[in-house]
Structures are given as structure tokens and as C-alpha cells.
Design an enzyme around this catalytic site. Sequence first.
Site, PDB file in Angstrom:
ATOM      1  N   PRO A  84     -17.292  48.469 -57.195  1.00  0.00           N
ATOM      2  CA  PRO A  84     -16.197  49.094 -56.447  1.00  0.00           C
ATOM      3  C   PRO A  84     -16.490  49.175 -54.954  1.00  0.00           C
ATOM      4  O   PRO A  84     -16.294  50.221 -54.326  1.00  0.00           O
ATOM      5  CB  PRO A  84     -16.102  50.483 -57.082  1.00  0.00           C
ATOM      6  CG  PRO A  84     -17.520  50.805 -57.470  1.00  0.00           C
ATOM      7  CD  PRO A  84     -18.147  49.483 -57.866  1.00  0.00           C
ATOM      8  N   ILE A  87     -14.073  44.887 -51.774  1.00  0.00           N
ATOM      9  CA  ILE A  87     -13.091  44.101 -52.523  1.00  0.00           C
ATOM     10  C   ILE A  87     -12.679  44.836 -53.791  1.00  0.00           C
ATOM     11  O   ILE A  87     -11.483  44.924 -54.118  1.00  0.00           O
ATOM     12  CB  ILE A  87     -13.662  42.711 -52.859  1.00  0.00           C
ATOM     13  CG1 ILE A  87     -13.873  41.911 -51.571  1.00  0.00           C
ATOM     14  CG2 ILE A  87     -12.726  41.958 -53.806  1.00  0.00           C
ATOM     15  CD1 ILE A  87     -14.583  40.597 -51.773  1.00  0.00           C
ATOM     16  N   GLY A  88     -13.652  45.376 -54.533  1.00  0.00           N
ATOM     17  CA  GLY A  88     -13.343  46.091 -55.768  1.00  0.00           C
ATOM     18  C   GLY A  88     -12.449  47.293 -55.533  1.00  0.00           C
ATOM     19  O   GLY A  88     -11.504  47.544 -56.284  1.00  0.00           O
ATOM     20  N   LYS A 192     -19.433  33.949 -56.347  1.00  0.00           N
ATOM     21  CA  LYS A 192     -19.716  32.512 -56.352  1.00  0.00           C
ATOM     22  C   LYS A 192     -20.988  32.129 -57.093  1.00  0.00           C
ATOM     23  O   LYS A 192     -21.251  30.947 -57.314  1.00  0.00           O
ATOM     24  CB  LYS A 192     -19.811  32.009 -54.898  1.00  0.00           C
ATOM     25  CG  LYS A 192     -18.508  32.059 -54.139  1.00  0.00           C
ATOM     26  CD  LYS A 192     -18.680  31.599 -52.710  1.00  0.00           C
ATOM     27  CE  LYS A 192     -19.219  32.697 -51.820  1.00  0.00           C
ATOM     28  NZ  LYS A 192     -18.260  33.783 -51.591  1.00  0.00           N
ATOM     29  N   ALA A 224     -10.543  32.864 -51.094  1.00  0.00           N
ATOM     30  CA  ALA A 224      -9.984  34.224 -51.190  1.00  0.00           C
ATOM     31  C   ALA A 224      -8.649  34.165 -51.927  1.00  0.00           C
ATOM     32  O   ALA A 224      -8.621  33.865 -53.111  1.00  0.00           O
ATOM     33  CB  ALA A 224      -9.851  34.836 -49.804  1.00  0.00           C
ATOM     34  N   GLY A 277     -16.276  42.982 -37.332  1.00  0.00           N
ATOM     35  CA  GLY A 277     -16.453  43.057 -38.781  1.00  0.00           C
ATOM     36  C   GLY A 277     -16.229  41.753 -39.509  1.00  0.00           C
ATOM     37  O   GLY A 277     -16.109  41.737 -40.744  1.00  0.00           O
ATOM     38  N   ASP A 291     -23.202  30.089 -47.596  1.00  0.00           N
ATOM     39  CA  ASP A 291     -21.960  30.475 -48.262  1.00  0.00           C
ATOM     40  C   ASP A 291     -20.995  29.291 -48.346  1.00  0.00           C
ATOM     41  O   ASP A 291     -20.349  29.068 -49.376  1.00  0.00           O
ATOM     42  CB  ASP A 291     -21.304  31.627 -47.508  1.00  0.00           C
ATOM     43  CG  ASP A 291     -20.063  32.150 -48.210  1.00  0.00           C
ATOM     44  OD1 ASP A 291     -20.200  32.708 -49.311  1.00  0.00           O
ATOM     45  OD2 ASP A 291     -18.956  31.971 -47.675  1.00  0.00           O
ATOM     46  N   LYS A 295     -19.454  27.070 -51.763  1.00  0.00           N
ATOM     47  CA  LYS A 295     -18.058  26.684 -51.978  1.00  0.00           C
ATOM     48  C   LYS A 295     -17.938  25.172 -52.166  1.00  0.00           C
ATOM     49  O   LYS A 295     -17.123  24.703 -52.990  1.00  0.00           O
ATOM     50  CB  LYS A 295     -17.208  27.162 -50.807  1.00  0.00           C
ATOM     51  CG  LYS A 295     -17.155  28.685 -50.690  1.00  0.00           C
ATOM     52  CD  LYS A 295     -16.345  29.148 -49.493  1.00  0.00           C
ATOM     53  CE  LYS A 295     -16.315  30.678 -49.416  1.00  0.00           C
ATOM     54  NZ  LYS A 295     -15.534  31.175 -48.272  1.00  0.00           N
TER      55      LYS A 295
END
Length: 435
Positions: A84, A87-88, A192, A224, A277, A291, A295
Site C-alpha cells: 500500500p 501506487i497501492g 517488473k 503504466a 519528484g 529500469d 521493460k
Amino acid sequence: VEVITNCSILAAVDQKGANSPGVGVSFITALAKDNIKVLAISQVGSKTNVNVVIKKEDSTRALQAFNSRLYLSKTTIAMGIVGPGLIGATLLDQIWDQAAILKKDFDIDLQVMGITGSTRMILSDVGIDLSRWRELQEEKGEMADMKKFTQHVHGNQFTGNTILVDCTADSNVASLYYEWLDRGIHVVTPNKKANSGPLDQYLKLRALQRKSYTHYFYEATVGAGLPIISTLRGLQETGDKILRIEGIFSGTLSYIFNSFIGERAFSEVVGEAKQAGYTEPDPRDDLSGTDVARKVIILARESGLKLELSDVPVQSLVPEPLQVSSSAEQFMQQLPQFDQDMAKKRHDAETAGEVLRYVGVVDVVNQKGTVELRRYKKEHPFARLSGSDNIISFTTRRYNDHPLIIIGPGAGAQVTAGGVFSDVLRVASYLGAPS
């Protein structure tokens, strides 16, 4: 003689009998889709009903599954949210905002039975009140236990289907997917790690998912909320041949190179992205290109290539002397010392009428992937990108002269959670919810 104890008989009675084809098939299919093992099947002489023998513990879940299949009751789904965090938490808020509409217009009843972080979790037998889940986690939270969490969410006898949503970036959680799918639990994730991890584990996971009736959706692992995976699959399933996939897959690096113009220093732009951010707490996590490489691997494997993460050469934007800096703060303090190198690359590109873009490429024809800084003419679609948008280009047999391009926000909690939420609703549609 063999005796099997603790069984139940479930019967589907059809008043029209033999004149109503397909009820028996729907009955068995509904049970299979919920991974309920049928021990015996019979049809009485009148042909008005089909009987199945199942384990007693599966009886309520089997009834729910069949009712959902025939739209006799709402498609009720027990959900567990792992992670949580940003995103959660956003996903939980989105589910709460949309819950009433889903029930009223689509007969979908999403019941969040558990929420777990790395240290604390909250469980409920009737569904957590999502209007105050944060307060409940503080008031009634207990020590996190993934085994107990999974058993609680999946063991609820009042719901016929279970979805576990992994909103972490944890490889340990990803390693549980095989067990979850094997138990008949549907999995949705933006994580991922499973699809870009060791190839043998990935192939084992996909083989299990394909032969079972469980669903494993991971659209948000690449773009996303952008429909990247679904577009790729749609092209392949309709007989198109993928030749090349090329894209700007990082919202962070998209923002940095869209802002790296004029006389601005590279370190200044990175600092601005960090302050806004857009970067990870340590910008090296973005600048390393790892990252993006994950992908690329996910898309390469979806395209049929059997590549390991180590097979993809990655051009890191972290100067070699700074790769071992003790902290993110130290890295940012020392980065201006290397501004001249990046300024020269920008100057050379501008002299040729080009711009710099950090891209990932899946070359299906030559069976390889790359992640690197490239130059593009200013009229190229990649050069006209703005902000932190992502862009992905599919070159296929059908889209050869003019590649198929998808563009839009590829990062951010709202769009990522939205992509995950969309996958949850896709599972619901497969489980019987009307479209």
C-alpha cells in the site's frame, strides 16, 4: 475400492432440459475457470440436471462461480493488495471512488479482504472499509505474514474468485506468483521483477498460466496506463509479425532530455527532476538504465525472444567514478564535474539538427535488445515529445512504412494505478461480468 471423504454434490437444474444446450458446458467451464477440481460428473435420465462431485470445502466457491457465469448474481471478487505504497494507496482510493458504479452498472463487487505492507497488514472477513483503510491499518493492523494473508484472502468461502495485486517492486513477492496461480489465484501487477527475471522462471510461470484458467495481467509493467502489452498481443494474435519495438520508456529520462536544452547543465536538469519528484530518491536508479532494460526484456519476451536481462547492453548515464558514491546527496554534489561531457553530446547533436533521447530497442529480426542514448532528427516523433511522456513505436509487417505509435503519460501514481485497475476489471470480465 477407494473412499473419498468430505465431498459435496452440486447440481445445475435446467427446466428446459435437453432443449437448452450449453448449460452443462457452462457449468463445468465455470468450475474449471475457478480452478475447482471435479471428482465425478453425471447426468440423470431426464436430462434436466447435471451433477458434479467436488470437495466439500469448494462447494460455496463453486456455487458462486456458476452463478456468476450465468449472471444470476454479481461477480464478487475477493482482493488482496500487496504494497500500500504510492501506487497501492492510489489504487485503493480509485477502487473506493468507483465501487458504487461498478456494482450498479456492471454487477462487479470488489471486496478488498486484505492489505499488507512489509511490516503490517490488515485483514477483514467482510471487506475493508476503503473510505478509512489508512486509519484501520493503524488501529487494527497486525504483523505482516504473507502466508496468513494469502490464506485469508483466498480462503473466504463467500466469494468465488480471488485476485492478488502486487504493487511492490519486490522480487521476493514476485517469486510467489507461481504458487498463487497454481492455487487458482489471479494475479495483477505493475511489478517488473517476475517478467524480467531469470528466463527459466519466466517460462515456467507463463507455461503454468497458459494451461490453467487463472489470469496473470501486467500491463502496467511497461507503460503504466498506456496499452503497450495489449497492443503488442493484439498485433500478434491477428497474425501480424513484430519486426522492431523502439521507445522512450522512462518518464524520468523523458523529462530530463526534453528539458536538457539551450545552455542548461545536465546536473541542473537532473536536480530539477529530483526536486519535482520525477526521479527515484537516488537518481542513479533512473540514470543507470536498468529500469528501461527490464521493460525491453518484457517486450522482447512478449515478442517471442528468449533473452536474459544480462543479454541487453545498457548505456548507463551515471559517470563511472560516481557509480560507487556513498549516497544520493554525494552523487548530486559531484555530478556537475561531468557536465561538460554531456554538454558536448548535446552540442554535436544540435549541430547536426538532432536531439538526444534515451531509448530502449527490441530488434526482433536480429533477436537482440539495446538501451542507449541516441540522436534523432528534430522532425522525428521522438524529438517532439514533451514533459515526462513516453512514446513507443511498433514496426511490424503491416505497420512497416509508418510505424504504429503510442504516446502518453508513462509514469505517475494515478496513471499506473489506473492501468492496474483496468487489468483487475479485465479479470472480472473474463470471470463473468457483463461487458
